[in-house]
Design a protein around this motif. Structure first.
Motif, mmCIF file in Angstrom:
data_model
loop_
_atom_site.group_PDB
_atom_site.id
_atom_site.type_symbol
_atom_site.label_atom_id
_atom_site.label_comp_id
_atom_site.label_asym_id
_atom_site.label_seq_id
_atom_site.Cartn_x
_atom_site.Cartn_y
_atom_site.Cartn_z
ATOM 1 N N ALA B 162 0.835 -1.203 0.000
ATOM 2 C CA ALA B 162 0.000 0.000 0.000
ATOM 3 C C ALA B 162 0.868 1.251 0.000
ATOM 4 O O ALA B 162 0.531 2.258 -0.615
ATOM 5 N N VAL B 163 2.012 1.153 0.689
ATOM 6 C CA VAL B 163 2.918 2.309 0.691
ATOM 7 C C VAL B 163 4.156 2.004 -0.140
ATOM 8 O O VAL B 163 4.691 0.893 -0.101
ATOM 9 N N SER B 164 4.552 3.005 -0.880
ATOM 10 C CA SER B 164 5.726 2.815 -1.719
ATOM 11 C C SER B 164 6.989 2.849 -0.865
ATOM 12 O O SER B 164 7.079 3.579 0.107
ATOM 13 N N ASN B 165 7.971 2.023 -1.221
ATOM 14 C CA ASN B 165 9.243 2.059 -0.493
ATOM 15 C C ASN B 165 10.192 3.109 -1.082
ATOM 16 O O ASN B 165 11.348 3.223 -0.692
ATOM 17 N N GLY B 166 9.715 3.833 -2.083
ATOM 18 C CA GLY B 166 10.488 4.948 -2.621
ATOM 19 C C GLY B 166 11.581 4.542 -3.588
ATOM 20 O O GLY B 166 12.255 5.385 -4.163
ATOM 21 N N LYS B 167 11.743 3.240 -3.785
ATOM 22 C CA LYS B 167 12.831 2.807 -4.659
ATOM 23 C C LYS B 167 12.400 2.792 -6.129
ATOM 24 O O LYS B 167 11.233 2.585 -6.438
ATOM 25 N N LYS B 193 17.926 5.599 -4.902
ATOM 26 C CA LYS B 193 17.689 4.272 -4.305
ATOM 27 C C LYS B 193 17.012 3.413 -5.353
ATOM 28 O O LYS B 193 15.933 3.741 -5.841
ATOM 29 N N TYR B 194 17.667 2.325 -5.722
ATOM 30 C CA TYR B 194 17.144 1.537 -6.838
ATOM 31 C C TYR B 194 17.166 0.055 -6.509
ATOM 32 O O TYR B 194 17.842 -0.398 -5.593
ATOM 33 N N ILE B 195 16.419 -0.694 -7.313
ATOM 34 C CA ILE B 195 16.554 -2.149 -7.316
ATOM 35 C C ILE B 195 16.813 -2.557 -8.767
ATOM 36 O O ILE B 195 15.978 -2.313 -9.629
ATOM 37 N N MET B 196 17.977 -3.130 -9.013
ATOM 38 C CA MET B 196 18.271 -3.599 -10.367
ATOM 39 C C MET B 196 17.873 -5.061 -10.459
ATOM 40 O O MET B 196 18.309 -5.881 -9.655
ATOM 41 N N PHE B 197 17.017 -5.373 -11.430
ATOM 42 C CA PHE B 197 16.563 -6.753 -11.581
ATOM 43 C C PHE B 197 16.423 -7.133 -13.039
ATOM 44 O O PHE B 197 15.719 -6.447 -13.756
ATOM 45 N N PRO B 198 17.074 -8.215 -13.482
ATOM 46 C CA PRO B 198 18.081 -8.995 -12.766
ATOM 47 C C PRO B 198 19.426 -8.280 -12.796
ATOM 48 O O PRO B 198 19.543 -7.246 -13.452
ATOM 49 N N ASP B 199 20.402 -8.839 -12.106
ATOM 50 C CA ASP B 199 21.687 -8.171 -12.017
ATOM 51 C C ASP B 199 22.811 -9.211 -12.101
ATOM 52 O O ASP B 199 23.104 -9.894 -11.125
ATOM 53 N N SER B 277 16.129 10.977 -12.683
ATOM 54 C CA SER B 277 16.151 12.195 -11.887
ATOM 55 C C SER B 277 14.738 12.633 -11.504
ATOM 56 O O SER B 277 14.445 12.956 -10.357
ATOM 57 N N LYS B 278 13.858 12.596 -12.495
ATOM 58 C CA LYS B 278 12.494 13.039 -12.259
ATOM 59 C C LYS B 278 11.808 12.141 -11.231
ATOM 60 O O LYS B 278 11.145 12.608 -10.308
ATOM 61 N N LEU B 279 11.981 10.869 -11.371
ATOM 62 C CA LEU B 279 11.294 9.922 -10.488
ATOM 63 C C LEU B 279 11.841 9.963 -9.070
ATOM 64 O O LEU B 279 11.112 9.822 -8.095
ATOM 65 N N SER B 280 13.153 10.182 -8.950
ATOM 66 C CA SER B 280 13.770 10.100 -7.628
ATOM 67 C C SER B 280 13.903 11.475 -6.972
ATOM 68 O O SER B 280 14.153 11.575 -5.777
ATOM 69 N N GLY B 281 13.763 12.509 -7.769
ATOM 70 C CA GLY B 281 13.974 13.847 -7.233
ATOM 71 C C GLY B 281 15.446 14.182 -7.030
ATOM 72 O O GLY B 281 15.795 15.187 -6.418
ATOM 73 N N LYS B 282 16.328 13.326 -7.532
ATOM 74 C CA LYS B 282 17.770 13.593 -7.390
ATOM 75 C C LYS B 282 18.294 14.230 -8.676
ATOM 76 O O LYS B 282 17.878 13.857 -9.771
#
Ligand code: SF4
Ligand code: SF4
Lengths: 450, 454
Positions: B162-167, B193-199, B277-282
């Motif tokens: 329900a809540v996003s983990n922000g990644k 903050k990312y999750i690379m899948f697969p890696d 950048s847009k998605l993460s705000g960085k």
């Protein structure tokens, strides 16, 4: 035994001193792989394909989905002095609708296209696993095509699941027999010269061996299948002798030819000085007159002396090193153990994918007491034994190379990816140089952490 | 000698000659090798598995582990259920992975094994997992298999939240460990903050340590795959390759994705970084800006050597699209863009791209083979050929400069460690292509014309 070794696999492993009955009955070979094993074992189709593929002007059509043909496209390293047709990949690339409605029509059309485009004279059609399941009548399609075009279209029903690589060898031999059977000669007196069986001209090895026979005055009629052509194969029944180099793949063919064409055969090996000289001398005695025997004697003596001198330079660099062997057939393993002995290298682990009981017997007799002998080993087992036995070099195939390197062990490819001829006298030089280069590469010096 | 390809092109309906694709399980196996402590399992005959492992080993020069159900004739009649049961027990007993990723083969698909049911019936040790995907090779290609395996992981593991983990989830596509490494480097540089899948960075490019690690330290963790379900957004690289998993994560966990081309070349890398950048705000870091500037500097310095050069590109669909995009940026003219993967979306995307640069005479084809490419090149020659190892026969026969890029490359080293993506990847590509073209110019130059400064 260590972790990493399945209970059911234990019968496939033995240490000469302990598990072995001394008569080769102690090892569990000639079986399909265990479900769930990281097996190195290939399939029936693979076996059939590697034996037939070197026929240079044949069209090899893989009837099945694309993968089976992609993986076997021009990988064997068999050289040709003539046609290069065999280096292309032809397949029916079966799609979903073919699986549902059958692929026979597509196969017919594919054969039509090959004949149409290249005026093919000899086609092998390999049926892979799912063709066996969907039930295409490949034999009927081939028969029709033969009748329609008056060429040879030979089916090889090589469903992978129906056994191991060895059954594939047998299928290939059957296919070859189908091809040459009509050319049987009745006049025994007409038979002369020899056929070479079980050499695939990897890195041009067949050329080396043919050249030896030429030097001592013996005619080579036909070759199976390295650098062979359709026309050349048909002459095979005229030979007076078959010499069999890779027994694993071609013994069956030799037996068939003996039965049907009354051509006797003998096993030979052109790996290592001893084996090469002995084989040449045996052939000279069987087929040659005094002159041939004298020539063979002079030639083998000269070459042996030259090579002994050559090897002497390397001995100090190699003596005391330890080797592990993991190859396809048992016969090759035997040759390798002998060659290592000549270099002063001890074989501490030896495994094969398809070794036969009688071959394991010989292996037991020529290795030291604590040598580990494995049948169809998986990486964990190979790793375990190479480590505890402190192997310095592994001789194997493509899948073993990265494993050896990761362990910091030198490596030599004695399979499809060999870099140069390893057979014959020249092969002894190449092999010794390669072993030395790999074992004594400066890179191993940096293996310790900084 | 190697040239037996006739110039005249006749239509072929049934015969495939010299394929530019291979079968689904190879892709599935590669995807599964990018998951930490995972054992890829091939549910079919032992032969397929052996081929697939060999194929991967030839490209990556790494051990590619996988297990097989080892079908026999019995399995073909009665189904492969008991083989799978035995296999799974053996695998956990002996190789002790955390997860087994099963893929099917043509054979198990054709005999109709129902993997969902079979897996439900398995006895799986506490804390261990078995997942699966269907990879019939008579559909799609190895690229499809890669996507299908990813979808299999997501379907079994990703948890809706329900809540996003922000990644940010990054699906890298069917690319080399070197590419995945570069993608992560860029994301890290921005502090995303990312999750690379697969890696596969860290599994298929491992260092020598003197120990063989069946499960190296790299790979996406099971936990990370679970967390993908709570990701803020997914960047699905490869508009064809990553589509299947992107749809799966939407369906299963309602996570949205943006499909992007492989970040090969300037514009595609810009797009990737801006999305990130847009998605993460960085912000996009100075480091990356500088790399971009360096790349442009290189392109300006050397543009004369690329300009108007005609190029043929063959390979996997998204790779070909990416390479073509960068070629266009360099002022080259793609003449042929071919993929063996049957997917008309490739042709559509290629046409759009070519149109943007005003190139009208390029032939873009999906479901093609290298025999056809060779015939085309005989009819209208090119200055440069880009593709995998299997193109080398064509390059030799036609005496065309050849750059190896994509999959599989079985006759060279180092490639899998190095990126094609990102600005650094583009620099490398520029160097590879420039060297090939300029070496040719030197080779063909009359002695009097040999230039010392170029
Ligand atoms: S049967 Fe299917 S899965 Fe197996 S190698 Fe052939 S195409 Fe690939
Ligand atoms: S499908 Fe059968 S024939 Fe083809 S590679 Fe697999 S086991 Fe071999």
């Amino acid at each position: 035994m260590s972790e990493g070794i399945l209970e059911v696999r234990k019968k496939s492993i033995m240490v000469k001193n302990t598990g072995c009955s001394g008569d080769g009955t102690g090892i569990d070979c000639e079986k399909a792989s265990v479900s769930g094993a990281v097996s190195q074992r290939a399939c029936v189709y693979c076996g059939a394909r590697v034996v037939l593929n070197p026929i240079t002007d044949a069209f090899h059509i893989i009837h099945g989905p694309i993968g089976c043909s992609s993986y076997t496209w021009d990988i064997r390293g068999s050289l040709s002095s003539g046609s290069e047709i065999y280096r292309n990949s032809f397949s029916t690339d079966l799609r979903e609708k073919d699986i549902i409605f059958g692929g026979a029509k597509k196969l017919t059309a594919a054969i039509d296209e090959v004949v149409d485009k290249y005026s093919a004279k000899l086609i092998f059609v390999y049926a892979t696993c799912i063709v066996g399941v969907i039930g295409d009548d490949v034999e009927a399609v081939c028969r029709e095509a033969e009748n329609k075009y008056k060429i040879r279209v030979i089916p090889v029903k090589a469903e992978g699941f129906s056994g191991t690589k060895k059954q594939g060898y047998k299928l290939a031999c059957d296919a070859v027999m189908k091809l040459i059977r009509p050319y049987k000669i009745t006049d025994k007196k007409g038979q002369h010269g020899l056929n070479i069986l079980g050499d695939f001209n990897l890195a041009g090895e067949m050329w080396l061996i043919k050249n030896y026979f030429k030097k001592i005055g013996i005619e080579v009629v036909s070759t199976f299948t390295g650098d062979s052509s359709h026309e050349n194969l048909l002459k095979a029944p005229q030979a007076a002798l078959n010499v069999v180099q890779c027994a694993g793949s071609s013994m069956y063919l030799a037996n068939q030819m003996e039965k049907e064409f009354a051509i006797p055969f003998m096993k030979v090996s052109f790996f290592g000085i001893e084996d090469t000289s002995a084989s040449l001398m045996q052939v000279a005695h069987l087929l040659g007159d005094e002159q041939v025997i004298a020539k063979a004697e002079a030639f083998t003596k000269k070459e042996s002396a030259r090579l002994r001198k050559f090897m002497a330079q390397y001995k100090p660099k190699l003596a005391g090193k330890k080797a592990a062997i993991y190859v396809g057939g048992g016969f090759k393993a035997i040759s390798l153990i002998r060659q290592f002995n000549e270099m002063g290298i001890e074989t501490v682990v030896v495994g094969t994918q398809t070794g036969r009981k009688d071959e394991y017997e010989i292996i037991q007799n020529i290795v030291n007491d604590d040598t580990v002998i494995l049948d169809d080993a998986n990486p964990a087992e190979l790793e375990y034994f190479m480590k505890i036995k402190h192997a310095d070099i592994l001789v194997g195939g493509v899948k073993e190379r990265p494993l050896a390197y990761k362990l910091g062990i030198a490596f030599c490819d004695h399979n499809h990816e060999r870099k140069h001829a390893l057979g014959g006298y020249e092969g002894v030089e190449n092999f010794t140089k390669e072993i030395n280069l790999s074992i004594n590469s400066p890179v191993w010096e940096y293996m310790t952490a900084i | 000698m190697l040239d037996m390809t006739p110039k005249t092109i006749t239509e072929r309906k049934s015969l495939r000659v010299n394929p530019a694709k291979t079968c689904q399980p190879v892709g599935a196996m590669y995807a599964a090798l990018g998951v930490h402590r995972c054992m890829p399992h091939s549910h079919g005959s032992q032969g397929c598995c052996s081929y697939h492992r060999t194929f991967l080993s030839r490209h990556f020069k790494e051990p590619a582990i996988a297990t097989t159900s080892s079908f026999s004739e019995g399995a073909c009649v009665f189904g492969g259920g008991s083989n799978l049961k035995k296999a799974v027990k053996n695998i956990f007993d002996i190789y002790n992975p955390d997860i087994i990723a099963v893929h099917t083969t043509c054979l198990s698909e054709t005999i109709g094994d129902d993997l969902n049911a079979l897996i439900r019936e398995l006895e799986i040790p506490q804390g261990k997992l078995v997942i699966h995907t269907n990879t019939p090779s008579y559909k799609g290609s190895h690229v499809t298999g890669f996507g299908n395996m990813m979808a299999g992981f997501i379907n079994y593991l990703s948890e809706k939240s329900a809540v996003s983990n922000g990644k940010i989830g990054i699906f890298p596509g069917f690319v080399n460990p070197g590419d995945m490494h570069e993608l992560k480097r860029m994301a890290k540089s921005m502090g995303v903050k990312y999750i690379m899948f697969p890696d596969t960075d860290g599994t298929m490019n491992t260092p020598i340590t003197g120990d063989y690690q069946m499960y190296p330290k790299g790979g996406t963790t099971i936990d990370e795959i679970r967390q993908l379900g709570g990701a803020k957004h997914i960047l699905a690289l490869g508009e064809l390759t990553s589509m299947i998993p992107a749809m799966e994560i939407k369906k299963k966990c309602d996570v949205d994705s943006t499909a992007l081309p492989y970040p090969i070349g300037v514009e595609a890398t810009d797009k990737f970084l801006m999305s990130l950048s847009k998605l993460s705000g960085k912000a996009i870091t100075e480091e990356l800006e500088e790399e971009r500037g360096q790349l442009l500097d290189i392109m300006v310095d050397s543009h004369a050597y690329y300009g108007d050069k005609r190029v043929a590109i063959s390979g996997d669909p998204d790779t070909v699209l990416g390479l073509a995009a960068f070629c266009l940026e360099l002022g080259m003219k793609p003449k042929y863009m071919l993929t063996g993967t049957p997917d008309e979306k490739f042709t559509k995307l290629a046409k759009e791209m070519l149109l943007k640069y005003g190139v009208t005479d390029c032939i873009a084809k999906a479901n093609a083979d290298l025999f056809e490419l060779h015939q085309l090149m005989k009819n209208e020659a090119v200055d440069l050929l880009i593709g995998g190892t299997h193109c080398k026969q064509i390059a030799k026969a036609e005496d065309v400069p050849f750059v190896r890029a994509g999959f599989p490359i079985m006759d060279r080293y180092v490639h899998s460690y190095m990126p094609l993506v990102g600005y650094r990847g583009a620099m490398r590509l520029a160097e590879l292509m420039g060297n090939a073209l300029m070496d040719r110019q030197d080779r063909d130059a009359e002695d009097k014309d040999l230039e010392m400064v170029m």
